[in-house]
Design a protein around this motif. Structure first.
Motif, PDB file in Angstrom:
ATOM      1  N   ASN A 590       0.909  -0.980   0.071  1.00 43.72           N
ATOM      2  CA  ASN A 590       0.120  -0.052  -0.065  1.00 43.72           C
ATOM      3  C   ASN A 590       0.850   1.283   0.059  1.00 43.72           C
ATOM      4  OD1 ASN A 590       0.879   0.797   2.371  1.00 43.72           O
ATOM      5  ND2 ASN A 590      -1.006  -0.390   3.400  1.00 43.72           N
ATOM      6  N   SER A 592       1.685   3.482   2.009  1.00 45.10           N
ATOM      7  CA  SER A 592       2.664   3.912   3.183  1.00 45.10           C
ATOM      8  C   SER A 592       3.902   2.990   3.152  1.00 45.10           C
ATOM      9  CB  SER A 592       2.100   4.206   4.411  1.00 45.10           C
ATOM     10  OG  SER A 592       1.457   2.948   4.689  1.00 45.10           O
ATOM     11  N   GLU A 593       3.881   1.879   2.603  1.00 41.72           N
ATOM     12  CA  GLU A 593       4.677   0.744   2.829  1.00 41.72           C
ATOM     13  C   GLU A 593       5.376   0.389   1.574  1.00 41.72           C
ATOM     14  OE1 GLU A 593       4.702  -3.684   4.761  1.00 41.72           O
ATOM     15  OE2 GLU A 593       3.123  -3.375   3.541  1.00 41.72           O
TER      16      GLU A 593
END
Ligand SMILES: *[C@@H]1O[C@H](CO)[C@@H](O)[C@H](O)[C@H]1NC(C)=O
Ligand SMILES: *[C@@H]1O[C@H](CO)[C@@H](O)[C@H](O)[C@H]1NC(C)=O
Ligand SMILES: *[C@@H]1O[C@H](CO)[C@@H](O)[C@H](O)[C@H]1NC(C)=O
Ligand SMILES: *[C@@H]1O[C@H](CO)[C@@H](O)[C@H](O)[C@H]1NC(C)=O
Ligand SMILES: *[C@@H]1O[C@H](CO)[C@@H](O)[C@H](O)[C@H]1NC(C)=O
Length: 885
Positions: A590, A592-593
């Motif tokens: 996703n 943010s990762e």
């Protein structure tokens, strides 16, 4: 009122109710319309049954007021009444010279502050908050959000249904109400965003439509266009003046349908907004302010010496002058002169004066506004590269279009009277059109097919670092709502800008031409592994980005894909780690990762790691990775963040709950008050007197007095709704027994007649039925009734008769002020039971008793008959033992 009979629900199994609400949120007033199957298409009425709601919100102590309740407070508490907030939407506080801000600050009579986002905030003059957290400061979006929330309540009450969150693209989910809000065609992204934020605070996600396009859609409803026609819609409103050129034509379009799979062709009227011209200064409000200021001058001339401080520094007086100015403007539309008369305007000094239309027009001329009213027409024609002769007509809409100086300005701008068509419902064309526009998106509405392409006032360009501007959304109709773009050999995160073309600068007022920086992030992280292993040269990497304008005029990234392809020349299998191992993770990755690319410099190890999935993907394949594309606002202010929106929503929610609580309490108080008045009167009523004892009347009068006194005390002021209701109940407990007595008395005669008639008829039925039964027995055929059934019915008749005769004797001895022996209800209950039984028996088709097969049965049956025939009526006085009928 425009009735659209065509409106019908398609026969789709989703029975969910639905509707579309149009909101025309104006600078001065708001109109709301509702399209809903089974209801006449019309505007939604305000609380005071008007066809529009003043665009105002005010606070009286803790209480929030809307519409005319708010404007009527303006002259008493000018600092607590907020109007014309629309003019501040999307504006930066730092637009130091923005005339709009100055103008609105003058109207609000409140100080404006810069919000953390760079926009404007207003503070109430009177601070009623208990905590000092600045809770009485409202952002423009909150002020507008509160008004939209009121519009929402009105629409939901009228529709008997609630809003759902709608957003373009959610095809197939059409429960509840959708909402479309009109905005001026020239509104910049910042202004539109501000409206979206305000709507979000009010709890909905609307479509936006320019008022020109909405008027066009409304215009097309009742017309056909065999050949293309172009019309100019001229709208001089309270906040601005705009001219919109709309082309109408009939074309074959793809129809979207929820009923049939796929799409089909159909004929539709196509509404294209070709161009627009506008002036933000030429407005009804500007005229009001001119008049207000000249009146203030006139007042000062006569009374300067007597004033404690200049009239311009007295907010209440200025608010009253503004109200008067609006009145004077309307009078001067039809008359050569208007008189001004305000009692105790300032320092208890009355103000009497006059203003002639001539002087008024001279003022407007001096302010440079006369030609400003005509300018938009020329500009719209210029933008569309047309001449007035190319237009079929010029349609006047908007409240101000009938003002003589506006009409003169149109003539001066080259619009001959012969071209001018007055629209019948000029004031409501936009709000009606907005709802029609919204209904077009819902295939469940069977409506005249209209395809509207709203107008883009400013060309939008894409600007790359060091590159040239490229127009991606041209000025003119929004034929495309998306722009797709491909980048080759992308190895790093990058960004580009979306802006209004430099050519729009002169029309942007004080708004910044820069709109967004589009940041494509995470590319670096996704490719880190490949780079590290030096494999980046083995692949082709391109990126595709889709920009979208939804709602219209606001731009964002709809999607961005990083497409990684193995070059044909690369060593087969070398990139396995990226294509296989990595793929498992990046699917789930996703925003943010960053994707973790397995360290696999050794082919062997990579193969081992990839083993579990090897069976599925034996050879490396191309990969597409979804990338985050952020649209960061780069203007002089920014939209509300998620948490700011949430805080504002919560605040409005709490205020709404409080408002409803107050309304419920107010209602309970009014009901109690009204009941006290009634109780006081009723004890003197002749009929009531006859039906009540002296003591009862005295008790009622005493209780009414007690409650009346209580209502005037502070305790009642503070009492919760429940307390008010229990007070009401205590008085009702005294009054209603007498009222019931009266109702019994007046209803008894008719009830007794119904009762005796039912007894007679049931008796006749029993006699006849018995005769038929005997006949059937004699003939050896079947009968509908059994002896026992008829005995039971007869028993019931006699029992009811006895009950009545005994009661009647007792009732005869009763006085009018005593409770009756038998009640109307009881009589009717017995009537119903007898009638139901007779009906059930008589409507029976199949014989209840079968013809006797053996003589034994015939014998026993006939003996039963003879038994019941000889049974005396008195015998049935015994408690009913019979089968339940
Ligand atoms: C962008 O890439 C994705 C993934 O490969 C693809 O599904 C989509 O159709 C592409 N869009 C365009 C406009 O090329
Ligand atoms: C992204 O991953 C992080 C960490 O695993 C997680 O906290 C977050 O909720 C995820 N966000 C989405 C949108 O899935
Ligand atoms: C990959 O593995 C090698 C040897 O095991 C090591 O030297 C290198 O630092 C690793 N790289 C990363 C990015 O973990
Ligand atoms: C390869 O895998 C073996 C066993 O799975 C491990 O011991 C070794 O360190 C790995 N080599 C690299 C370069 O990661
Ligand atoms: C009795 O029989 C007559 C003649 O068949 C019929 O019209 C009548 O409705 C019957 N009455 C009852 C109460 O069944």
């Amino acid at each position: 009122m425009l009735l659209v009979a065509l409106l019908a629900l398609a026969a789709v199994h989703t029975a969910a109710a639905m509707g579309v609400v149009g909101i025309d949120y104006g600078t001065e007033s708001t109109k709301i319309s509702l399209v809903k199957p089974g209801m006449p298409f019309d505007v939604v009425l305000s609380r005071d049954s008007k066809r529009k709601v003043p665009s105002a919100v005010a606070w009286k102590m803790q209480e929030r007021l809307h519409g005319s309740d708010a404007t009527s407070l303006a002259t008493r508490f000018p600092g607590d009444t907020f109007v014309a907030a629309k003019l501040l939407m999307g504006r930066s506080f730092d637009d130091a010279n923005a005339p709009a801000r100055e103008r609105v600050a003058g109207l609000l009579n409140t100080e404006l502050f810069a919000s953390q986002r760079g926009t404007c905030e207003a503070r109430r003059a009177t601070d009623y908050t208990t905590d000092k957290s600045g809770a009485d400061t409202y952002t423009v979006e909150e002020l507008v959000g509160a008004q939209l929330s009121h519009a929402r309540t009105l629409a939901e009450e009228t529709a008997g249904e609630e809003f759902r969150r709608s957003y373009p693209g959610s095809v197939g989910n059409f429960g509840g109400l959708d909402v479309v809000i009109t905005v001026p065609v020239f509104w910049t992204a910042a202004e539109r965003q501000s409206m979206m934020d305000a709507a979000e605070i009010a709890g909905f996600k609307p479509r936006l439509v320019s008022d020109g396009a909405a008027v066009g859609v409304n215009y097309a409803q009742s017309r056909t266009f065999a050949t293309p026609e172009r019309h100019l819609f001229y709208d001089a409103g309270a906040g601005s003046t705009r001219a919109t050129i709309v082309e109408f034509s009939t074309k074959t379009v793809q129809a979207e349908s929820v009923i049939s799979i796929g799409s089909m062709q159909k004929e539709a009227v196509v509404v294209d907004v070709l161009s627009a011209g506008w002036n933000r200064e030429a407005s009804g409000l500007a005229l009001d302010l001119l008049i207000r200021d000249v009146l203030a001058d006139k007042f000062t001339e006569g009374h300067a010496a007597k004033l404690s401080k200049p009239v311009r520094e007295q907010p209440r007086a200025m608010a009253r002058l503004l109200k008067e100015a609006n009145r004077v403007k309307h009078i001067l539309s039809a008359n050569a002169e208007a008189s001004v008369n305000i009692e105790g305007l300032a320092d208890d000094i009355d103000f009497r004066s006059r203003l002639s239309r001539e002087d008024f027009e001279a003022l407007v001329e001096k302010a440079g506004l006369t030609s400003a009213f005509g300018e938009p027409v020329a500009e719209a024609l210029r933008n569309a590269k047309m001449k007035i002769g190319d237009l079929t007509s010029v349609v006047l809409v908007g409240g101000m279009s009938r003002v003589p100086l506006v009409q003169a300005a149109l003539r001066a701008a080259g619009v001959p009277d012969s071209k001018v068509a007055q629209n019948v419902n000029a004031d409501e064309a936009a709000v009606m059109g907005a709802a029609f526009y919204g209904a077009e998106f819902n295939p469940q509405f069977r409506m005249k097919s209209i395809r509207a392409h709203d107008g883009n006032a400013y060309p939008v360009v894409l600007r790359e670092k060091g590159g040239k501007d490229e127009v991606i959304f041209p000025q003119g109709p929004f034929l495309q709502e998306r722009h797709e773009r491909k980048y080759k050999d992308v190895h790093e995160d990058f960004s580009f800008e979306v802006a209004y073309a430099p050519s729009s600068k002169s029309k942007l007022d004080t708004f910044a031409p820069e709109l967004y920086r589009i940041e494509l992030v995470e590319i670096h992280n996704h490719l880190a592994g490949l780079k590290e292993r030096g494999e980046i040269e083995q692949v082709d990497i391109d990126l595709n980005v889709t920009l979208v304008t939804q709602p219209l005029g606001i731009y964002s990234v709809e999607s961005a894909w990083l497409n990684v392809k193995q070059k044909p020349t690369s060593i087969a299998g070398a990139l396995r780690s990226f294509f296989n191992v990595g793929a498992q993770r990046s699917e789930a990755a996703n925003a943010s990762e960053p994707t973790v690319v397995v360290n696999a410099t050794d082919d062997k190890n990579a193969t081992a790691a990839a083993k579990p999935k090897k069976a599925k993907k034996p050879t490396p394949t191309d990969r597409s990775i979804r990338i985050v594309g952020r649209a960061v606002s780069v203007g002089s202010n920014r939209p509300m963040s998620g948490s700011e929106l949430k805080t504002a929503k919560d605040r409005l929610y709490v205020a709404n709950v409080e408002m409803r609580r107050r309304a419920a309490k107010e209602e309970a108080r009014n009901v109690l008050e009204a009941y006290i008045y009634r109780a006081r009167d009723i004890v003197h009523d002749e009929n009531f007197g006859a039906a009540s004892k002296r003591k009862e009347r005295d008790d009622i009068a005493a209780k009414a007095e007690e409650l009346s006194e209580w209502l005037n005390e502070r305790e009642a002021e503070l009492a919760p709704t429940d307390k008010l209701k229990s007070k009401l109940a205590s008085l009702q407990a005294l009054v209603s027994p007498v009222e019931k007595r009266m109702a019994e008395q007046s209803g008894r005669g008719a009830a007794v007649r119904r009762f005796t008639k039912a007894l007679e008829e049931t008796r006749a039925f029993v006699v006849q039925a018995r005769a038929n039964l005997s006949e059937a027995l004699a003939a050896g055929t079947g009968s509908k009734y059994s002896t026992a059934e008829l005995d039971t019915l007869n028993g019931n008749v006699e029992r009811d008769d006895k009950w009545y005769r005994e009661g009647e004797a007792k009732q005869a001895r009763k006085k009018a002020d005593e409770d009756p022996v038998f009640k109307v209800d009881e009589l009717d209950k017995r009537v119903k039971k007898l009638r139901d039984t007779v009906k059930r028996l008589a409507s029976r088709r199949i014989p209840k008793t079968r013809p006797p097969k053996k003589s034994k049965e015939a014998k026993s049956s006939s003996s039963a008959t003879s038994e019941s025939a000889t049974a005396s009526p008195a015998a049935s006085d015994a408690p009913p033992k019979h089968e339940e009928l």
